[in-house]
Design a protein around this motif. Structure first.
Motif, short mmCIF file in Angstrom:
data_model
loop_
_atom_site.label_atom_id
_atom_site.label_comp_id
_atom_site.label_asym_id
_atom_site.label_seq_id
_atom_site.Cartn_x
_atom_site.Cartn_y
_atom_site.Cartn_z
N LEU A 40 40.96 36.25 20.90
CA LEU A 40 41.09 37.36 22.03
C LEU A 40 39.90 38.29 21.62
CD1 LEU A 40 42.72 38.96 23.88
CD2 LEU A 40 43.77 40.08 22.12
N ALA A 41 39.44 38.53 20.57
CA ALA A 41 38.46 39.55 20.31
C ALA A 41 37.12 38.88 20.70
CB ALA A 41 38.28 39.64 18.76
N LEU A 42 36.93 37.60 20.85
CA LEU A 42 35.76 37.19 21.27
C LEU A 42 35.64 37.16 22.74
CD1 LEU A 42 35.16 34.12 18.81
CD2 LEU A 42 33.79 36.24 18.96
N ILE A 43 36.96 36.86 23.36
CA ILE A 43 36.88 37.04 24.83
C ILE A 43 36.54 38.57 25.33
CG2 ILE A 43 38.49 36.97 26.67
CD1 ILE A 43 39.81 34.37 25.28
N LEU A 44 37.19 39.60 24.61
CA LEU A 44 37.23 41.05 25.05
C LEU A 44 35.77 41.29 24.73
CD1 LEU A 44 40.53 42.19 23.89
CD2 LEU A 44 39.62 41.90 26.40
N CYS A 45 35.14 40.90 23.49
CA CYS A 45 33.69 41.20 23.27
C CYS A 45 32.75 40.70 24.49
CB CYS A 45 33.29 40.74 21.84
SG CYS A 45 33.85 41.62 20.66
N ASN A 46 33.04 39.47 24.83
CA ASN A 46 32.15 38.97 25.82
C ASN A 46 32.19 39.68 27.13
OD1 ASN A 46 30.41 36.58 26.82
ND2 ASN A 46 32.16 36.49 28.04
N HIS A 47 33.38 40.24 27.30
CA HIS A 47 33.71 40.99 28.49
C HIS A 47 32.83 42.26 28.55
CE1 HIS A 47 35.80 42.43 32.05
NE2 HIS A 47 36.28 43.66 31.31
N GLY A 49 30.36 43.14 26.63
CA GLY A 49 28.78 42.61 26.67
C GLY A 49 27.68 43.78 26.23
N ASP A 50 28.09 44.89 25.76
CA ASP A 50 27.52 45.88 25.24
C ASP A 50 27.49 45.91 23.84
OD1 ASP A 50 26.22 48.48 24.51
OD2 ASP A 50 27.06 49.55 26.22
N ARG A 51 26.42 45.46 23.31
CA ARG A 51 26.34 45.03 21.95
C ARG A 51 26.25 46.39 20.94
NH1 ARG A 51 21.80 41.30 20.06
NH2 ARG A 51 22.95 41.39 18.11
N GLU A 52 25.64 47.62 21.59
CA GLU A 52 25.82 48.81 20.79
C GLU A 52 26.98 49.60 20.59
OE1 GLU A 52 25.16 52.13 18.46
OE2 GLU A 52 23.73 50.40 18.81
#
Length: 67
Positions: A40-47, A49-52
């Motif tokens: 879930l964390a990876l899916i939401l991080c991808n969504h 998309g702002d690394r900062e």
């Protein structure tokens, strides 16, 4: 600059969201629940998309765990 929303953002739906989050893990053992949360964390991080923004979230999450 902090772009994270740190104030409650679910309004009247906060309790319903929490119940859905818990229900989504129903029947999973500890390891499976941890795997589910990681996915879930990876899916939401991808969504997001702002690394900062994500770095800010990582730092905040880390501070919450530091005694």
């Amino acid at each position: 600059m902090n772009k994270l929303t740190l104030t409650p953002n679910f309004g009247a739906e906060a309790d319903a969201f929490y119940a859905e989050l818990i229900a989504a893990q129903a029947g999973l053992g500890d390891e499976a629940a941890a795997d589910w949360l990681a996915r879930l964390a990876l899916i939401l991080c991808n969504h997001i998309g702002d690394r900062e923004l994500l770095r800010q979230a990582f730092a905040l999450a880390h501070q919450a765990q530091t005694p």
